[in-house]
Design a protein around this motif. Structure first.
Motif, PDB file in Angstrom:
ATOM      1  N   HIS A 109       0.914  -1.244   0.026  1.00 13.52           N
ATOM      2  CA  HIS A 109       0.054  -0.056   0.029  1.00 13.52           C
ATOM      3  C   HIS A 109       0.771   1.094   0.000  1.00 13.52           C
ATOM      4  O   HIS A 109       0.626   2.062  -0.694  1.00 13.52           O
ATOM      5  CB  HIS A 109      -0.828  -0.175   1.107  1.00 13.52           C
ATOM      6  N   LEU A 135      -4.561   0.257  -6.483  1.00 10.35           N
ATOM      7  CA  LEU A 135      -5.191   0.665  -5.217  1.00 10.35           C
ATOM      8  C   LEU A 135      -6.782   0.290  -5.141  1.00 10.35           C
ATOM      9  O   LEU A 135      -7.048  -0.275  -4.015  1.00 10.35           O
ATOM     10  CB  LEU A 135      -4.987   2.048  -5.344  1.00 10.35           C
ATOM     11  N   HIS A 138      -6.687  -3.437  -4.350  1.00 13.36           N
ATOM     12  CA  HIS A 138      -5.986  -3.773  -2.802  1.00 13.36           C
ATOM     13  C   HIS A 138      -6.650  -2.872  -1.754  1.00 13.36           C
ATOM     14  O   HIS A 138      -6.113  -3.047  -0.561  1.00 13.36           O
ATOM     15  CB  HIS A 138      -4.643  -3.756  -3.041  1.00 13.36           C
ATOM     16  N   ALA A 142      -5.756  -3.188   2.348  1.00 11.91           N
ATOM     17  CA  ALA A 142      -4.996  -2.169   2.842  1.00 11.91           C
ATOM     18  C   ALA A 142      -5.780  -1.681   4.167  1.00 11.91           C
ATOM     19  O   ALA A 142      -5.221  -1.357   5.183  1.00 11.91           O
ATOM     20  CB  ALA A 142      -4.858  -1.035   1.877  1.00 11.91           C
TER      21      ALA A 142
END
Length: 145
Positions: A109, A135, A138, A142
């Motif tokens: 991250h 992003l 995930h 995160a």
């Protein structure tokens, strides 16, 4: 940051040969060509002509995530020193992907966020989209990490 034509040509020739050997199932040839690529990167660095393209490409062709991270980290240092933002963003995305492969959500991250911040300063739309997609893909991991 321009890639010297002789370096670009040699790296492309080696990577094309690696891909061809892989497609043909020639593991020994692929390993030998990868070793040649690594030796070439080392020799160019020793000659004082180091370039992030060398190490990012070598890392891209490295199967072991830990070893690839080492190569990407070296490429990132060179890109940072040269203020080559496109390289930095691309390398940070690759680092995020490799850390994700290893289950290191926090590092993945962190690198993805850095890639995003750098990419916002470029006009490389495909790279910016790839980072945004990483992003998004995930985000849950995160938030849980």
């Amino acid at each position: 940051m321009n890639i010297p034509p002789d370096i670009h040509a040699r790296v492309v020739a080696l990577t094309d040969a690696i891909l061809s050997a892989c497609e043909d199932g020639e593991e020994d040839a692929s390993a030998s060509l990868y070793a040649q690529l690594h030796a070439y990167c080392d020799s160019i660095a020793a000659a004082g002509r180091d370039h992030p393209f060398l190490w990012e490409t070598l890392a891209d062709f490295t199967g072991d995530d830990h070893l690839a991270i080492n190569h990407y980290t070296h490429a990132l240092m060179l890109a940072n020193a040269a203020q080559a933002i496109n390289y930095e963003a691309s390398i940070c995305l690759a680092l995020a992907e490799r850390h994700s492969n290893l289950g290191d959500v926090a590092a993945a991250h962190e690198h993805a966020l850095r890639a995003d911040a750098l990419a916002q300063r470029t006009d490389d739309l495909p790279l910016r989209q790839a980072i945004s997609q990483f992003l998004l893909d995930h985000a849950q991991a995160a938030n849980e990490g």
